[in-house]
Design an enzyme around this catalytic site. Structure first.
Site, PDB file in Angstrom:
ATOM      1  N   GLU A 148       3.528  -0.481   4.647  1.00  0.00           N
ATOM      2  CA  GLU A 148       3.392  -1.408   5.767  1.00  0.00           C
ATOM      3  C   GLU A 148       2.483  -2.580   5.463  1.00  0.00           C
ATOM      4  OE1 GLU A 148      -0.355   0.867   6.175  1.00  0.00           O
ATOM      5  OE2 GLU A 148       1.698   1.309   5.555  1.00  0.00           O
ATOM      6  N   THR A 157      -0.608   6.236  11.725  1.00  0.00           N
ATOM      7  CA  THR A 157      -1.772   6.627  12.535  1.00  0.00           C
ATOM      8  C   THR A 157      -1.853   8.143  12.637  1.00  0.00           C
ATOM      9  OG1 THR A 157      -0.504   6.504  14.601  1.00  0.00           O
ATOM     10  CG2 THR A 157      -1.650   4.504  13.897  1.00  0.00           C
ATOM     11  N   GLY A 158      -1.437   8.827  11.563  1.00  0.00           N
ATOM     12  CA  GLY A 158      -1.352  10.282  11.616  1.00  0.00           C
ATOM     13  C   GLY A 158      -2.595  10.963  12.131  1.00  0.00           C
ATOM     14  N   THR A 159      -3.750  10.673  11.534  1.00  0.00           N
ATOM     15  CA  THR A 159      -4.970  11.361  11.933  1.00  0.00           C
ATOM     16  C   THR A 159      -5.679  10.678  13.093  1.00  0.00           C
ATOM     17  OG1 THR A 159      -6.059  10.230  10.088  1.00  0.00           O
ATOM     18  CG2 THR A 159      -5.447  12.528   9.773  1.00  0.00           C
ATOM     19  N   CYS A 172       2.023   3.491   2.057  1.00  0.00           N
ATOM     20  CA  CYS A 172       3.078   3.723   3.080  1.00  0.00           C
ATOM     21  C   CYS A 172       3.972   2.527   3.316  1.00  0.00           C
ATOM     22  CB  CYS A 172       2.436   4.174   4.379  1.00  0.00           C
ATOM     23  SG  CYS A 172       1.822   5.853   4.301  1.00  0.00           S
ATOM     24  N   ASN A 208       0.841  -1.194   0.000  1.00  0.00           N
ATOM     25  CA  ASN A 208       0.000   0.000   0.000  1.00  0.00           C
ATOM     26  C   ASN A 208       0.883   1.253   0.000  1.00  0.00           C
ATOM     27  OD1 ASN A 208       0.951  -0.266   2.670  1.00  0.00           O
ATOM     28  ND2 ASN A 208      -0.812   0.868   3.440  1.00  0.00           N
TER      29      ASN A 208
END
Length: 800
Positions: free
Chosen positions: A315, A480-482, A313, A311
């Site tokens: 991971e 988990t930015g947001t 990013c 995907n």
């Protein structure tokens, strides 16, 4: 201290300077205000979390007015996802399941990925964050993938591709007697398609482009993002094989193979190509690398096919037409107070019983998401349901370490990470096996690495051979930015980005944001002051500040002050107990050398990582925002120390560029002239259609903007003022909606800002840059974390 099930409520430690609001408060006039169980502990959200929810997650009516509270959102999601239980038991008590799901989200103990929060229980009902699509070596297959990409992006998902099947540039195409243009040219097609699509109104397009190290066009691919104006909708990674790494070590050559004809095209020095990858990553962070053989070693269903891509990013490695649903446990909620002798006057330890409980509930939740999901493409639904991959990860790891008085760059932190992730991995497998008893194993279980009739896996998964699982994978460390902003915790497994920083709240004053634990301890230990907090905000870290005790400095260490090898050690130990992969950024200071980056890559390979993303501070061509009171000092200097603002005189000769922006009134040409320092100094506007109100209003705006720029007002502040003003004739420009002439001018200035390289001061090696650029949505500072750029002010993420 407040507690939930015996576990400390972290929100109670937040500084009094940070607004916190009960979830049930009606944020807007006329918003629904649901009835509550008054005996229930009231979880609190930071004002920043509320703003992110309102902007991106909460349901809005046709007028754009928010019509649900955060509690409504959690209730909507819990109710929708619980209904999947009925597929397996028509008499299931879904109200009980709903309460379990609701409570762990309401208490900020677990958060699913953003599409699930946004779309569950709503018309779209697309719940997956990431997809991988195949790209075959024909025009039909390529443009089928483009069409499928458009459908996925429209639904709010991100996409990953491998371009390794495409024949190289210059190859003969037998069917047309033409010449192939190669994978990089087709990447431009996908990039343009992404640019033209607005994702579900709340998320932007994000892609991962991967090319194998033995593809004949690999040299062009490695450097394709050195120009920061190209492929802005792509992260790129090189798929590196074990054989290639051995040849790098032995300084040997390796073969480039045409994927269509299987012919050897030429040989290259493995070490030379590896050093080119290092050089490009050192320059601007791209490309990343993934160890593709290592990824396929852990492929749970090798009989179904090889994994080619991940995907956006990196991971989540996935098979073609596969998607994955992700969620993260908030580790700050998984500790309990044991005595008063620890760091900050309190002692904490991990609450293993609670962590087990939340892990089991989370696996149940994520398995249900697979059934409740509305997939954008039928092939994706079939493949996803055949393997039923889920990815449970963590966030708040750095905050948990701080609570426990443990420095991120320490052997104790490595030990804790191993204990936590091995526990989550084991319990997630047990939970998945428990679900399989009533729901059955995933359909592709036969022939999988868990099947006792197959050769055992060579990784941690071999421990579970013979165990019938509901899900082919259970663990992923995702960005988990947001969702970490919503949960009020640190991001993923990253260290703190900053102890204190400046946040500009749209058109209001600048606020000094201080980490809540640091704020509390500074006051308890007696070294807190507003002046000190502002000083820290300028630097972001607290190293070499004599006012701060040494033990505090060690605990509140930040990403830029942690040696790269500690970043990689932490990634490697989490990877050891993660089925999929770990999204993480390895941070380097601006003064880092290419050799430093090379050593990090080699260490990541030796320690078992599945990929590496690095970022050297200040290495991208993006306008770096000022921190602290830099802006005020500059303005005072420009005004010769007087309180009265006097615009700088205009020189006889200026230089600049002209930007064309399409508006509902015709093309608007915005000329931006700059001063000697390279900062915007004045603008001139001209409408393609002469005369009329639009032309005169644009000229008036141009004069006022020029006056502001010459008076020392920062360009990003002007952009924020003009952005979003609408008129009765909006238009579309290169996939972006232009709401008015003033909105067009803001876009032109914003485009200019993003294109100009920030001028580095002479002492750059000592400076700490709190951001790597301006957020395109709100203009606040961005930070590099979880392998992506994220704005913690509004929740914008470049990768999601």
């Amino acid at each position: 201290m407040n507690s939930v099930n015996g576990v400390k409520d972290i929100s109670s430690t937040i500084s009094k300077n940070e607004s916190t609001l009960p979830l049930q408060v009606a944020w807007h006039k006329g918003m629904v205000n649901p009835s509550l169980d008054k005996t229930k502990p009231q979880t609190k959200l930071s004002s920043n979390a509320v703003k992110v929810l309102e902007r991106r997650y909460l349901k809005k009516n046709e007028d754009g007015k928010v019509v649900e509270t955060p509690e409504d959102m959690f209730r909507r999601v819990a109710s929708n996802i619980a209904k999947a239980d009925l597929f397996y038991n028509p008499n299931a008590d879904i109200k009980e399941t709903e309460e379990k799901f609701f409570n762990m989200m309401y208490r900020l103990e677990f958060m699913p990925n953003s599409p699930t929060l946004m779309n569950a229980g709503r018309d779209l009902q697309q719940l997956s964050a990431c997809f991988v699509l195949p790209i075959g070596d024909s025009m039909e297959e390529i443009f089928t993938a483009v069409k499928d990409t458009a459908l996925i992006h429209k639904s709010g998902g991100g996409t990953g591709f491998s371009f390794s099947r495409l024949r190289p540039a210059g190859s003969r195409v037998a069917t047309t007697s033409g010449i192939s243009s190669g994978p990089i040219s087709f990447m431009k097609v996908f990039d343009s398609a992404t640019e033209a699509i607005k994702q579900g109104g709340t998320r932007r397009g994000a892609n991962m482009g991967i090319l194998r190290i033995d593809h004949p066009d690999i040299e062009e691919f490695i450097v394709c993002k050195r120009d920061d104006s190209k492929f802005n909708n792509f992260n790129i990674s090189v798929a590196i094989t074990e054989d290639f790494m051995r040849r790098v070590e032995n300084d040997d050559t390796y073969e480039l193979i045409n994927p269509h004809s299987k012919e050897v095209i030429k040989k290259l020095s493995a070490r030379m190509v590896f050093e080119t990858i290092v050089e490009s990553a050192w320059k601007n962070g791209d490309p990343g690398i993934i160890f593709i053989d290592r990824i396929n070693r852990d492929n749970p269903t090798p009989a179904i096919g090889e994994i080619e891509s991940t995907n956006p990013c990196g991971e989540q490695p996935l098979l073609p037409y596969e998607s994955c649903n992700l969620g993260s446990i908030n580790l700050t909620k998984m500790v309990k107070e044991i005595d008063s002798s620890g760091f900050g006057g309190r002692g904490y330890e991990i609450d293993w019983d609670k962590l087990k409980n939340i892990t089991w509930k989370s696996v149940h939740f994520l398995d249900n998401v697979i059934d409740m999901n509305r997939y954008p493409i039928k092939k994706i639904e079939l493949m996803t349901k055949a393997n039923r991959k889920i990815g449970l990860g963590v966030m708040g790891f750095a905050d948990m370490l701080i609570e426990m008085g443990v420095s991120y760059n320490s052997n104790k932190a490595i030990q804790l990470s191993e204990e936590v992730m091995s526990f989550i991995d084991r319990e997630s497998k047990m939970a998945s096996a428990d679900l399989a008893k009533t729901r059955g194993a995933f359909p592709n279980y036969k022939g999988s690495i868990y099947d006792s009739h197959q050769s055992p896996a060579t990784s941690h998964q071999s421990t579970y051979r013979g165990l019938e699982l509901r899900n082919a994978t259970t663990t992923t460390i995702a960005p988990t930015g947001t969702i970490s902003i919503i949960a009020g915790c640190s991001s993923g497994v990253e260290p703190l980005f900053a102890v204190s920083y400046i946040r500009t709240v749209m058109d209001k004053d600048e606020l000094v944001e201080v980490h809540p634990y640091f704020d509390k301890i500074a006051k308890e230990r007696g070294f807190y002051s507003e002046r000190l907090m502002k000083e820290i905000a300028k630097k972001g870290h607290i190293c070499d500040m004599p006012e701060i005790p040494e033990d505090i400095c060690k605990i509140f260490v930040t990403s830029h002050n942690i040696a790269p090898d500690w970043h990689i050690k932490m990634q490697a130990v989490f990877q050891k107990y993660t089925d999929n992969a770990v999204s993480k950024t390895v941070n380097f200071k601006f003064a880092a050398t290419q050799d430093d980056v090379k050593k990090a890559y080699v260490l990541a390979y030796k320690l078992g990582c599945k990929g590496v993303t690095i970022y050297r501070d200040g290495s991208r061509d993006e306008q770096v925002l000022s921190t602290g009171d830099t802006k005020k000092k500059e303005q005072k200097a420009n005004n010769n120390g007087h309180e009265k603002i006097v615009p700088r005189p205009r020189p006889e000769i200026t230089r600049g560029t002209t930007h064309r922006v399409g508006t509902g009134c015709g093309n608007l040409y915005v000329t931006i002239n700059v001063c000697d320092e390279g900062k915007p100094f004045e603008i001139f506007t001209r409408m393609g259609k002469a005369g009329g109100c639009a032309s005169s209003q644009s000229e008036a705006i141009g004069r006022l903007v020029s006056l502001s720029l010459r008076s020392g007002i920062e360009p990003d502040e002007i952009v924020k003022q003009l952005m979003g003003i609408s008129c009765h004739m909006p238009a579309w420009e290169n996939g972006n909606r232009v709401l008015s002439c003033s909105d067009a001018i803001s876009k032109a200035i914003g485009r200019y800002i993003s294109e100009v390289r920030a001028v580095k001061p002479a002492n750059q090696t000592q400076a700490f840059e709190i951001s790597v650029g301006a957020c395109p949505d709100c203009g606040s500072s961005m930070e590099q974390a979880d392998g992506c750029l994220v704005c913690r002010a509004c929740g914008y993420s470049k990768c999601s």
